[in-house]
Write a protein that holds these residues in place. Structure first.
Motif, PDB file in Angstrom:
ATOM      1  N   ASP A 499      98.083  47.680  39.027  1.00 25.71           N
ATOM      2  CA  ASP A 499      96.687  47.749  38.602  1.00 25.71           C
ATOM      3  C   ASP A 499      96.581  48.057  37.115  1.00 25.71           C
ATOM      4  N   ARG A 500      97.499  48.890  36.606  1.00 23.76           N
ATOM      5  CA  ARG A 500      97.449  49.220  35.183  1.00 23.76           C
ATOM      6  C   ARG A 500      97.871  48.029  34.331  1.00 23.76           C
ATOM      7  N   VAL A 501      98.769  47.224  34.850  1.00 21.27           N
ATOM      8  CA  VAL A 501      99.140  46.002  34.131  1.00 21.27           C
ATOM      9  C   VAL A 501      97.932  45.070  34.029  1.00 21.27           C
ATOM     10  N   PHE A 502      97.243  44.895  35.136  1.00 18.34           N
ATOM     11  CA  PHE A 502      96.048  44.042  35.124  1.00 18.34           C
ATOM     12  C   PHE A 502      94.990  44.604  34.182  1.00 18.34           C
ATOM     13  N   GLU A 503      94.819  45.925  34.211  1.00 24.03           N
ATOM     14  CA  GLU A 503      93.815  46.547  33.352  1.00 24.03           C
ATOM     15  C   GLU A 503      94.144  46.347  31.881  1.00 24.03           C
TER      16      GLU A 503
END
Length: 647
Positions: A499-503
């Protein structure tokens, strides 16, 4: 200020660049060669179109007084001028009707008093029609005005019947009052029958289903009400006026003393003798026909059959192309082309069309697909606003079709983009362009690339048909993209959830909304994004960092790999299935029904199993209207053979 640490202050300007810019940079607008902003003004339901347009003009004129130097406004497209032209046409028709009625009545009855009766019936019937329209909540639009124009002729006809019969009775020696009374006994029932027959023709049009019903409802009601009021006026006001205005015939009238009157009487005598001979010949012919009624009936049945045969074989259509004094040019650069290249194409189009006779102004937008209304950097549209009809009348080279051919010919010299010029939709609000629109659908799970390949094959086959013109598809699967392959196992091991990569990708590449701030009395939105030079290639994207669970900043390249691919920038769906739009126009001299039949034939020959099509927008409405006309109550999707059945 971002933070303070050991007496040091870190500000935004220390780590980034701050600017006040446009909230969106997805499209640009040009008025001719100058940058501009398009403002659309739409009439609210129940509003008066002409009054609204006048208020817009007056408001803009007032606002223009406070514009800064170098800024001006133009009202380039005003559809209310068509309504104003229709209103003027009604005025012109009324004047023409008055003149023609006076001339016809004076020519046949040779009494100027007789012309007053039908002329007086016109305003009385129209005022009554306006009252009923107001009671029903109808407005003066193009269709209701067309009904009024036709109603004027009906109103005049009824009154002329009464006047003619009264004059015939006066010629037989009756007084005006007696002649009017006898006339009502003779033609009263005929007037009622005429009104009922006309209403039987027009009233059913008010109950047509679908869009045709909405088109004809006000027209049918308007002309039916005018017919009913006209019959009432002919049964009441017209005979009363005849009894008051007309005089008994004087068979011992003295010859005219002035030579103009003698010349006029000589002309009337010549006309009467010629008309009497023609009436006698017509009577003899009618008498002969009545002696062979069987043959006459056979000829009548044959004519009815021939009419039905001609109707069945006539080309079908829905709404004919209308000269709305506007053309729509759609251009498309290679997928992934920048907005600057689209701006350059707009400049080339403007240069090519500047100075063309019949063109008033060009309103261009880069970054907006004229066929779909969606945003993309490699597309654009140009609205070519033509001069008003009265300035192009009598000039064949400035007719609508001629202007389309001229624009297409001029723009064919531009090699940087695919360019096509089409007409706007016949009904504003139903579609973005004129012509037909077909949705190619697939229900077998085909990829966008496969759908695009089939769509291109269908377009190529359609453009080889003589009935079709400028067939194209805005669907493409060649838009450059970056594919991020995330190693989810590794990311979890080093404490970087996916999720942090996507963010991080969303913030750096797509921007993130922070908050709002006020400056100079206006509210501005604050957005954060990686600066342009730092997101231009795959290596730069890999250097973006996100925070791990331990608080350390981790580059994205440590948990993901990036590669360049191509794909569809948009995948439309129609009735839940992935689809591709197929748009085009009928060739010159070909109706829309013939063009749609040609497209259905090409689709049946071209589409592989698992693919089908459905009509949409005005094409769907035309198909539904055809089926209602044929008495088939089915849903509006076209059908192919079983192996190629559309969904």
């Amino acid at each position: 200020m971002l933070k303070t640490e050991e007496g040091r202050v870190t500000r935004v300007r220390d780590i980034g660049r701050v600017e006040v810019a446009s909230q969106t940079v997805t499209d640009k607008t040009f008025i001719n060669e100058f940058a501009g902003v398009g403002v659309g003004v739409f009439q609210l339901p129940g509003g008066n179109a002409l009054a609204t347009a006048d208020e817009v003009r007056s408001t803009m004129a007032e606002l223009a007084k406070s514009f800064p130097p170098g800024v001006e406004h133009q009202i380039n497209f005003d559809p209310t001028r068509f309504v104003a032209a229709s209103v003027n046409a009604v005025y012109t028709t009324i004047i023409e009707a008055v003149i023609l009625v006076a001339l016809v009545v004076i020519l046949f009855l040779q009494r100027w008093r007789a012309a007053i009766v039908p002329i007086a019936a016109i305003p009385v019937s129209l005022v009554g029609t306006f009252a009923v329209m107001a009671m029903l909540g109808y407005s003066l639009n193009t269709l209701s005005l067309l009904g009024l124009v036709l109603a004027i002729g009906i109103v005049v006809d009824d009154a002329i019947i009464v006047v003619e019969n009264v004059e015939r009775n006066l010629a037989e020696g009756m007084t005006p009052r007696e002649a009017a009374h006898v006339t009502m006994d003779e033609v009263g029932v005929a007037l009622i029958a005429i009104a009922l027959v006309l209403m039987a023709v027009f009233v059913p049009a008010a109950f047509l289903p679908g869009i045709p019903g909405r088109f004809f409802e006000q027209f049918a009601v308007t002309i039916s009400v005018a017919t009913l009021i006209s019959a009432f006026v002919s049964l009441t006001l017209s005979p009363a006026l005849c009894a008051i205005l007309l005089k008994a015939h004087d068979h011992h009238e003295k010859p005219a003393r002035f030579w103009p009157m003698r010349a006029l009487n000589w002309f009337f005598g010549l006309f009467n003798r010629a008309f009497d001979r023609m009436s006698a010949a017509y009577g003899r012919m009618t008498a002969r026909i009545l002696r062979v009624t069987g043959l006459a009936l056979l000829v009548y049945v044959g004519l009815v059959g021939l009419a039905g045969f001609q109707i069945a074989r006539s080309p079908t259509g829905f709404i004919p192309e209308q000269d709305q004094a506007q053309l729509v040019t759609i251009f498309r650069l290679p997928p992934g082309a920048s907005l600057d290249r689209a701006d350059a194409v707009v400049a080339q189009i403007t240069e090519k069309l500047k100075g063309v006779e019949g063109i008033q102004v060009l309103v261009s937008s880069s970054g907006i697909d004229g066929a779909t209304g969606t945003n993309a950097s490699n597309v654009g549209r140009v609205f070519t606003i033509l001069k008003p009809h009265d300035q192009r009348a009598g000039k064949p080279e400035q007719s609508l079709r001629a202007m389309v051919e001229t624009v297409n010919q001029r723009l064919s010299e531009i090699q940087d983009a695919q360019i096509v010029t089409v007409l706007p939709p016949s009904v504003r609000g139903i579609g973005n362009t004129g012509g037909f629109k077909m949705m190619l659908t697939n229900q077998t799970g085909a990829t966008p690339e496969e759908i695009g390949r089939v769509a291109n094959q269908l377009v190529a086959a359609a453009n080889r048909q003589p009935e079709l013109s400028r067939v194209f598809s805005p669907f493409n699967t060649g838009t450059p993209k970056v594919f991020a392959d995330i190693d989810r196992v590794k990311s979890e091991m080093i404490g970087v959830p996916a999720d942090r990569v996507f963010e991080a990708l969303e913030v750096y590449l797509g921007s993130a909304y922070i908050n709002d701030f006020n400056m100079l009395g206006r509210t501005y939105r604050v957005a954060a994004q990686a600066d342009g030079p730092y997101r231009q290639d795959l290596e730069a994207i890999g250097r973006f960092k996100t925070r791990s669970d331990s608080g350390e900043m981790v580059p994205l390249s440590s948990v993901a790999s990036f590669r360049e691919i191509t794909g569809a920038y948009r995948v439309p769906r129609y009735n839940l299935f992935p689809a591709a739009e197929i748009q085009g126009s009928a060739a010159a001299g070909v109706s829309s029904g013939q063009a749609m039949a040609a497209m259905e034939r090409v689709a049946a020959e071209t589409l592989p199993p698992g693919y089908g099509f459905q009509w949409t927008e005005l094409s769907l409405q035309e198909k539904l209207a055809q089926r209602r006309h044929a008495g088939v109550r089915r849903r509006g999707s076209a059908r192919l053979p079983a192996a190629r059945r559309p969904v």
